[in-house]
Each structure stands twice: as structure tokens, then as C-alpha cells.
Scaffold this motif. Structure first.
Motif, PDB file in Angstrom:
ATOM      1  N   VAL A 156      -2.235   1.647   3.125  1.00 55.74           N
ATOM      2  CA  VAL A 156      -0.943   1.991   2.535  1.00 55.74           C
ATOM      3  C   VAL A 156       0.138   1.242   3.304  1.00 55.74           C
ATOM      4  N   LEU A 157       0.897   0.422   2.598  1.00 59.63           N
ATOM      5  CA  LEU A 157       1.927  -0.414   3.213  1.00 59.63           C
ATOM      6  C   LEU A 157       3.243  -0.260   2.460  1.00 59.63           C
ATOM      7  N   THR A 158       4.344  -0.585   3.112  1.00 64.83           N
ATOM      8  CA  THR A 158       5.643  -0.631   2.447  1.00 64.83           C
ATOM      9  C   THR A 158       6.170  -2.057   2.494  1.00 64.83           C
ATOM     10  N   ALA A 159       7.075  -2.360   1.582  1.00 63.38           N
ATOM     11  CA  ALA A 159       7.737  -3.659   1.546  1.00 63.38           C
ATOM     12  C   ALA A 159       9.240  -3.435   1.571  1.00 63.38           C
ATOM     13  N   GLU A 160       9.954  -4.367   2.203  1.00 66.94           N
ATOM     14  CA  GLU A 160      11.413  -4.270   2.278  1.00 66.94           C
ATOM     15  C   GLU A 160      12.095  -4.877   1.063  1.00 66.94           C
ATOM     16  N   THR A 161      11.400  -5.765   0.377  1.00 67.84           N
ATOM     17  CA  THR A 161      11.934  -6.390  -0.833  1.00 67.84           C
ATOM     18  C   THR A 161      10.812  -6.550  -1.844  1.00 67.84           C
ATOM     19  N   PRO A 162      11.149  -6.669  -3.123  1.00 74.66           N
ATOM     20  CA  PRO A 162      10.092  -6.916  -4.113  1.00 74.66           C
ATOM     21  C   PRO A 162       9.435  -8.279  -3.925  1.00 74.66           C
ATOM     22  N   GLN A 163      10.179  -9.249  -3.365  1.00 70.04           N
ATOM     23  CA  GLN A 163       9.583 -10.564  -3.117  1.00 70.04           C
ATOM     24  C   GLN A 163       8.506 -10.469  -2.043  1.00 70.04           C
ATOM     25  N   GLU A 164       8.762  -9.671  -0.985  1.00 69.14           N
ATOM     26  CA  GLU A 164       7.730  -9.436   0.026  1.00 69.14           C
ATOM     27  C   GLU A 164       6.466  -8.876  -0.612  1.00 69.14           C
ATOM     28  N   MET A 165       6.669  -7.907  -1.485  1.00 68.13           N
ATOM     29  CA  MET A 165       5.528  -7.294  -2.171  1.00 68.13           C
ATOM     30  C   MET A 165       4.764  -8.334  -2.981  1.00 68.13           C
ATOM     31  N   GLU A 166       5.480  -9.123  -3.755  1.00 58.72           N
ATOM     32  CA  GLU A 166       4.835 -10.097  -4.624  1.00 58.72           C
ATOM     33  C   GLU A 166       4.083 -11.152  -3.813  1.00 58.72           C
ATOM     34  N   GLY A 181      -5.910  -0.983  -1.546  1.00 61.22           N
ATOM     35  CA  GLY A 181      -4.639  -0.753  -0.880  1.00 61.22           C
ATOM     36  C   GLY A 181      -3.476  -0.751  -1.840  1.00 61.22           C
ATOM     37  N   VAL A 182      -2.373  -0.151  -1.402  1.00 66.55           N
ATOM     38  CA  VAL A 182      -1.163  -0.055  -2.213  1.00 66.55           C
ATOM     39  C   VAL A 182       0.030  -0.496  -1.377  1.00 66.55           C
ATOM     40  N   VAL A 183       0.980  -1.177  -2.020  1.00 72.59           N
ATOM     41  CA  VAL A 183       2.238  -1.569  -1.397  1.00 72.59           C
ATOM     42  C   VAL A 183       3.353  -0.860  -2.156  1.00 72.59           C
ATOM     43  N   ILE A 184       4.239  -0.183  -1.423  1.00 74.07           N
ATOM     44  CA  ILE A 184       5.280   0.621  -2.055  1.00 74.07           C
ATOM     45  C   ILE A 184       6.650   0.043  -1.721  1.00 74.07           C
ATOM     46  N   TYR A 185       7.489  -0.099  -2.729  1.00 71.81           N
ATOM     47  CA  TYR A 185       8.876  -0.532  -2.542  1.00 71.81           C
ATOM     48  C   TYR A 185       9.767   0.374  -3.380  1.00 71.81           C
ATOM     49  N   SER A 186      10.901   0.770  -2.815  1.00 69.38           N
ATOM     50  CA  SER A 186      11.884   1.562  -3.554  1.00 69.38           C
ATOM     51  C   SER A 186      13.185   0.784  -3.673  1.00 69.38           C
ATOM     52  N   THR A 187      13.823   0.890  -4.828  1.00 70.65           N
ATOM     53  CA  THR A 187      15.112   0.218  -5.028  1.00 70.65           C
ATOM     54  C   THR A 187      16.242   0.915  -4.291  1.00 70.65           C
ATOM     55  N   GLU A 236      17.946   2.493  -0.935  1.00 72.22           N
ATOM     56  CA  GLU A 236      17.861   2.274   0.506  1.00 72.22           C
ATOM     57  C   GLU A 236      17.479   3.541   1.269  1.00 72.22           C
ATOM     58  N   THR A 237      18.059   4.679   0.891  1.00 74.67           N
ATOM     59  CA  THR A 237      17.716   5.939   1.555  1.00 74.67           C
ATOM     60  C   THR A 237      16.230   6.259   1.381  1.00 74.67           C
ATOM     61  N   THR A 238      15.718   5.983   0.195  1.00 78.45           N
ATOM     62  CA  THR A 238      14.302   6.229  -0.069  1.00 78.45           C
ATOM     63  C   THR A 238      13.424   5.286   0.747  1.00 78.45           C
ATOM     64  N   ARG A 239      13.851   4.028   0.885  1.00 76.48           N
ATOM     65  CA  ARG A 239      13.085   3.095   1.721  1.00 76.48           C
ATOM     66  C   ARG A 239      13.026   3.585   3.165  1.00 76.48           C
ATOM     67  N   ASP A 240      14.151   4.114   3.666  1.00 74.16           N
ATOM     68  CA  ASP A 240      14.166   4.660   5.024  1.00 74.16           C
ATOM     69  C   ASP A 240      13.165   5.807   5.155  1.00 74.16           C
ATOM     70  N   ALA A 241      13.148   6.671   4.145  1.00 80.43           N
ATOM     71  CA  ALA A 241      12.219   7.806   4.180  1.00 80.43           C
ATOM     72  C   ALA A 241      10.772   7.327   4.130  1.00 80.43           C
ATOM     73  N   ILE A 249       3.865   3.944   8.274  1.00 77.42           N
ATOM     74  CA  ILE A 249       4.233   3.117   9.425  1.00 77.42           C
ATOM     75  C   ILE A 249       4.029   1.629   9.144  1.00 77.42           C
ATOM     76  N   ASP A 250       2.957   1.268   8.461  1.00 76.68           N
ATOM     77  CA  ASP A 250       2.611  -0.141   8.279  1.00 76.68           C
ATOM     78  C   ASP A 250       3.423  -0.783   7.158  1.00 76.68           C
ATOM     79  N   THR A 251       3.769  -2.063   7.346  1.00 77.00           N
ATOM     80  CA  THR A 251       4.469  -2.828   6.329  1.00 77.00           C
ATOM     81  C   THR A 251       3.673  -4.077   6.011  1.00 77.00           C
ATOM     82  N   VAL A 252       4.065  -4.772   4.949  1.00 76.27           N
ATOM     83  CA  VAL A 252       3.349  -5.980   4.560  1.00 76.27           C
ATOM     84  C   VAL A 252       3.524  -7.095   5.590  1.00 76.27           C
ATOM     85  N   MET A 253       4.494  -6.938   6.489  1.00 71.91           N
ATOM     86  CA  MET A 253       4.696  -7.952   7.523  1.00 71.91           C
ATOM     87  C   MET A 253       3.714  -7.798   8.679  1.00 71.91           C
TER      88      MET A 253
END
Length: 660
Positions: A473-483, A624-630, A632-637, A643-647
Motif C-alpha cells: 500500500v503506497l501513496t502518491a503526492e501527484t497523479p503524475q507520480e502515480m502514473e 499493490g495499490v497506490v492512493i492519491y487524493s485531490t 490536501e488535507t486528505t493527503r496529509d491524513a 507510511i510508504d510512498t511511490v518514491m
């Protein structure tokens, strides 16, 4: 690489048992039991305490197995405790690894440990057994038989070698007379029952299958073996048009559900009354596998069976795959046959009572209150019959497979409680089976529960993700990172898709025949998949987006993604679902779903449908799944919950997967 709880030679474990006996302790020392518990928490990620029955099996039953091994001089045999089966959360209690005394080849014995002193079989369900729990369980002999078959299907080192694996059920507390009904099920080399009265035959089984030689290398060979990928639901039609080719090996509640349906049909065909079977399970619990395996088995027996759904993407994909690779001159006929075999819920109102043996309703959570649509005659719009009743009337045995948390539209009413109510009002008997297994997310039942908690589905409370060694389970800071991340996985051979909440308009193609980039986020833009009913060059039709490689370049919505799965999925959470006061809240005004926009739709229905939609989107992934929210408050949450990100570098995959 397979997972297991604990591994040691039989001789080493025997020393622990001997030391415990000398100190007048329980059969296994508290120290060893506590080590098992620690390993169990570590293995299951969420610090889950093992159940009492599991601890009792370690404490009471495992010593019987160890003593049987050492009594035959098999102390060097390797013992694997709680051995995980590929792609699922199912675990064999004990796997004994060694060398066959005759062939000298690797040999394995699966042993299921049962503590019960007595058991009885359901009078009308041959594989449903009362073992003292609050619900009927699969017959333990059938359970271990299916476990053996499952390993033979998915472990590359075992494929094609039926004699490499044997199965046994050990009920060392029970006498033959107390479990006599269990012996009615035919025994095979892959499953046989041993009781307190049959400990000597159990020892002989071990001696016949395992030589007095070290088993460590053989155990490691099994652990490291590559695993065949699970078939996709559309693969089931390739080469199996008359039902002779089995692709899915069903386990536990899956097998119980399948056998219940087969036996209900036999009762009805022998003059019994109509029966309704309801199978309820979460995402990845194997509902569609049951549906398609049932269709295969019933077709093979010559029964008239229809597969029905309310999802166009699923039905059209099954129709296409059924006629795919058809022999010359047969394609048109097979397309026509596929249209009859794979149909929609609203088509049964035109069929006569009991006009087919079985209707298998896949995705039954999408059953609507009634079948009225814009084509319905005016006189039929008054007091329409419930859609469920139309299906029940048309089938001698209707089967409903559903998830209570996957209805997507206000008019969709398919829940287990609703169907039980319909059965009761119609005066028909019903059977409800709950599926507990997990066959997606690399068998991570913890991930499925985490998603339910994260979205507060059913008033659950969000919890931080803890890596469990299975799902990533990962998060992305931008949709481009995800893609970019998904593109890299695709170049490695993985199947990937991006999906999003319905928070952007869905335009028709331009006059030039091009998709409109409707999903726009801070300068990044991509099109939805092709709109239903439209055609665009070099892009798959909406109903084929999930199975066509060209779909990877478009954003899928919940209606095209539901039912399907991919190795990696990127999920864009839109402004209709944002984080406030420690949980996700739904903003009705942000949805662009035409089914939810009208004011007449109640707020509660919008809330339910949006949460369910994200529940579906977040549970499509296998690896695996990558999650991005449009927001900002939700991204912080999300950062605090994941903990892990695509980076970050991705951990090496736990299993080596061989594509079919």
C-alpha cells in the motif's frame, strides 16, 4: 516464496516436548507457544492474536504428529506449521516435508488438526459438518483434499505430480463411533480421516510417504517454488465451452457453497421444492470463482444454467471470451450461445416459471428493486414485481452471490437480508453461506479489513496500515507520480489500471473521434474510459476496458472496474470523499454521477453509494495499490495512515508469480 509460521525438524520439536513432559508442563512449553504467538502476530501484520482453537491445536495436536514421526524414525522430516497457500489467506495446519521412501523424490504430507471429540454431517448437505462452531463448516476431509489439489495447481514444483502430496485429517481426541458420519465421504490419497482409533494407520501413512532422511532441502524447495498466477474470471471460458476444463480450485466456504448448490439442484430435480442459495462475501472472497466454476460443472452435467449479472462490463467480457478463439465457422453460433448463457438480471421477467435449472446471479448486490426501465410498457409500470422475484420464479434453484457493501446506485437493493426477506415472503427455503477467505491482495484479509475501516463502511474506525508482507500500500503526492509508478510496473509485466471516483464529467468523444481529457488535476489530465455506447479508434469499448491492454491509458470508473482485478491499481480519491475530524466524509455536491445527482435521491443513499464505490475501487488490486487524493488535507491524513510512498523503493515481491 510461501509463508509459514514456524519451521523445525521433528526431532528438534520432540526435544521440546520431552523437556516439557519432564517438567510436568503442557505438551509444549509455554516458551514455544509464546514464540508461535509472536510469529503469528508478525505474519498477520495487524498483531492479531491467534484463536483459542489454533493455540490448542499447537499445544495438544501437534505433539501427536511429532510423536508419530519420531516413533517411525522420521525425526529428520521438516515440519512447517501454518503453511500459507498461494494467493490466499488459507493455511494448512502442518506440512511435513521429506523424501519419498520409494522414488526418492520430494514428498509432502498435509495434516489438518482437529480438536473435536465428535462431529455430525448435515442431513441434506454431504460436505456440511457440525464441528461445534456457530455455523456449518466444510467437511475436514474435503478441506484437506482441496488444499492438496490447490497446491498441485499453483505450486510450479508440484504441477503434474499428483503423487507428491498426501493429505490427512487428524482427530486424535475422537473415537470412530463418535465421528462415524464423517467416514461417508470417500477417502483419497489427498484426504483421509484418522481418529484416536486409527493412530497406527496414521503412523503407517507417514512411513509410506516419508523416508528417514533430512527434509530441510525439500521444505525449502517447496517454499521457494514459483507459483502460477490465478486465472482471470474471463479465462474460465477458454477451452471450456462445454464445461470440461476446471480452472478454479475452491477452498473452505467456497467449496461448501458450490457443493450446496449442486446438492440443492439434485433435490429439486428429484421432486423437491424450490431452494434459494445466498453466498455472501467481501471483495476477493471468491464469489465470481464460485459462480463460474458452478456454471462449468453444471454445463458439464447437461443442466440448463444461466450466469446473470447487473454489470455490463462483466457480462460482455464473459460473452466475448466465450466466443474467443472459436473454430472456423463456429464463431457466430458461439456468440449467440454466449448471449443466452450470460445475461442480465432484468431479462428474466420475460421467462416462464422454472424455465431453467439454475440461475447464478453474480454481483447480486446490483439487483434493483424492479426491472422497470424506459422501454417498459405503461401498463406494466404500476406495481412492478421485485426484480429478485422475477429471477427466483425463472429458476428452479436461484443462486445469489453478493457483497453487502458493493451496491452502487440508489435503486440497487441486493443484500443478504433483503433476499432472505424475499425468500420468506415467497414461502421458500433458503441457505446463507458466508465466505471468509481472501483470494486477492496476495491473500491479505487484513488489507480488506483495513479498507473497510479506512472508509468507515458499516461505522468502522480508520486505522493505520501495518505492512503484513503480502499487500503493498503506497501513496502518491501527484497523479503524475502515480502514473509513472504504474508505468514502471507495467514494463515489468504487471497488469495495471488507474481508477477514480466519479467527480469529473464524462464527455462523449469529439467529432474527430478522440477521447476528452475530462479528469483534470492541477494541470495533469487524462480521459475516462470510453463512454458506454460509444466507439473510439484505438481504445476499448467501455465493457472491455478491464480486459483490453489499451485500457491502461484511460481512467476507469467504478462501473467498468467492478468485478475485475489487476496486479497494481492507482486510485484517485476525488473531492466527493474528503477527510474531516478523523474520518472520511462524503460531499454530495462534488459527485458527477448522474445516478446520484437528482435531488430526489436521499442523502443516505448518496453516502452509501459513494463509500461503496471507493470500497470497490480500493479492492481491485492483487499485488499493490497506490492512493492519491485531490484534497490536501486528505493527503496529509493518508500519509499518517500509510507510511510508504511511490518514491520509496518497493520491497521485493514475496512470491515468484508465473503467468499462465
Amino acid at each position: 516464496m510461501s509463508s509459514y509460521l514456524y519451521r523445525e525438524s521433528a526431532a528438534a520439536l520432540a526435544k521440546e516436548i520431552e523437556r516439557s513432559s519432564a517438567q510436568e508442563l503442557r505438551p509444549l512449553t509455554r516458551t514455544l507457544i509464546e514464540e508461535y504467538k509472536r510469529q503469528h502476530k508478525k505474519k498477520h501484520g495487524q498483531e492479531k492474536e491467534p484463536g483459542d482453537s489454533l493455540v490448542e491445536a499447537w499445544d495438544n495436536s501437534l505433539p501427536v504428529v511429532i510423536n508419530a514421526l519420531t516413533g517411525r524414525g522420521l525425526g529428520e522430516v521438516e515440519v512447517l506449521i501454518e503453511f500459507g497457500l498461494p494467493h490466499t489467506d488459507a493455511e494448512a495446519d502442518v506440512v511435513l516435508a521429506g523424501v519419498h521412501p520409494g522414488s526418492g523424490q520430494p514428498s509432502y504430507v498435509l495434516v489438518e488438526l482437529k480438536q473435536q471429540r465428535e462431529a455430525r454431517v448435515h442431513p441434506e448437505r454431504s460436505v456440511a459438518v457440525d464441528l461445534g462452531y456457530d455455523k456449518w463448516k466444510l467437511h475436514p476431509v474435503r478441506q484437506v483434499q482441496q488444499y492438496c489439489r490447490y497446491l498441485l495447481q499453483y505450486k510450479a514444483s508440484l504441477r503434474g505430480d499428483q503423487h507428491a502430496v498426501a493429505g490427512a485429517v487428524l482427530m486424535h481426541n475422537a473415537h470412530d463411533a463418535d465421528v462415524a458420519e464423517l467416514f461417508r465421504l470417500p477417502a483419497t490419497d489427498h484426504g483421509r480421516l484418522y481418529t484416536r482409533d486409527r493412530l497406527e494407520p496414521f503412523r503407517k501413512l507417514l512411513g509410506a510417504r516419508l523416508a528417514p532422511r533430512p527434509g530441510g532441502e525439500v521444505a525449502q524447495f517447496l517454499i521457494d517454488s514459483a507459483e502460477y498466477a490465478q486465472p482471470k474470471i474471463t479465462d474460465v471460458n477458454h477451452g471450456s465451452r462445454v464445461g470440461e476444463k476446471e480452472l478454479f480450485v475452491l477452498l473452505d466456504e467456497q467449496e461448501l457453497a458450490c457443493q450446496d448448490v449442486l446438492e440443492a439442484i439434485e433435490r429439486v430435480r428429484s421432486g423437491g421444492t424450490k431452494e434459494i442459495i445466498i453466498v455472501r462475501g467481501g471483495p476477493g472472497s471468491g464469489k465470481s470463482a464460485i459462480a463460474l466454476e458452478l456454471r462449468r460443472a453444471l454445463a458439464y452435467r447437461g443442466w440448463d444454467v444461466r450466469h446473470a449479472s447487473g454489470a455490463k462490463a462483466l457480462t460482455e467480457s464473459l460473452r466475448v471470451s466465450y466466443a474467443q478463439d472459436a473454430p472456423r465457422g463456429k464463431k457466430t453460433a458461439l456468440k449467440k450461445e454466449a448471449t443466452r448463457l450470460f445475461t442480465y438480471f432484468n431479462q428474466f421477467k420475460e421467462m416462464g416459471p422454472d424455465s431453467c435449472d439454475v440461475v447464478i446471479c453474480d454481483e447480486a448486490h446490483r439487483i434493483r428493486r424492479h426491472s422497470v426501465d424506459r422501454y417498459t410498457r405503461k401498463e406494466e409500470r404500476q406495481n412492478p414485481e421485485p426484480q429478485a422475484d422475477e429471477i427466483i420464479a425463472a429458476a428452479r434453484v436461484p443462486v445469489f452471490l453478493l457483497d453487502d457493501w458493493q451496491s452502487l446506485r440508489p435503486e440497487e437493493v441486493g443484500t443478504a437480508d433483503y433476499l432472505i426477506q424475499r425468500a420468506q415472503e415467497l414461502g421458500l427455503r433458503h441457505t446463507l453461506i458466508d465466505l471468509g477467505g481472501m483470494f486477492r491482495a496476495q491473500g491479505s484479509g487484513y488489507y480488506r479489513d483495513w479498507v473497510t475501516n479506512l472508509l468507515s463502511v458499516g461505522d468502522r474506525t480508520p486505522q493505520a496500515w501495518k505492512t503484513d508482507g503480502r499487500m503493498q500500500v503506497l501513496t502518491a503526492e501527484t497523479p503524475q507520480e502515480m502514473e509513472d509508478f504504474l508505468q514502471a510496473r507495467r514494463l515489468e509485466g504487471a497488469s495495471t489500471r488507474m481508477v477514480a471516483g466519479f467527480c469529473w464529467p464524462w464527455s462523449k468523444p469529439t467529432e474527430a473521434g478522440e477521447l476528452v481529457a475530462d479528469v483534470t488535476i492541477d494541470g495533469w489530465e487524462r480521459p475516462w474510459n470510453v463512454k458506454p455506447g460509444q466507439a473510439v479508434p484505438d481504445a476499448p469499448a467501455a465493457e472491455l476496458w478491464a480486459i483490453d491492454l489499451r485500457g491502461a491509458g484511460q481512467i476507469g470508473c467504478v462501473y467498468t472496474a467492478q468485478t475485475f482485478e489487476f496486479d497494481w491499481v492507482g486510485v484517485i480519491i476525488g473531492p466527493d470523499c474528503v477527510w474531516e475530524d478523523g474520518r472520511f466524509v462524503i460531499r454530495r455536491e462534488a459527485t458527477c454521477d448522474p445516478e446520484l445527482k437528482p435531488r430526489k435521491v436521499a442523502d443516505a443513499d448518496v453516502e452509501r453509494c459513494v463509500r461503496n464505490a471507493y470500497h470497490v475501487l480500493l479492492t481491485r488490486a492483487v499485488m499493490g495499490v497506490v492512493i492519491y487524493s485531490t484534497d490536501e488535507t486528505t493527503r496529509d491524513a493518508l500519509r499518517s495512515h500509510v507510511i510508504d510512498t511511490v518514491m520509496h523503493p518497493i520491497p521485493k515481491p514475496m512470491r515468484k508469480i508465473v503467468k499462465r
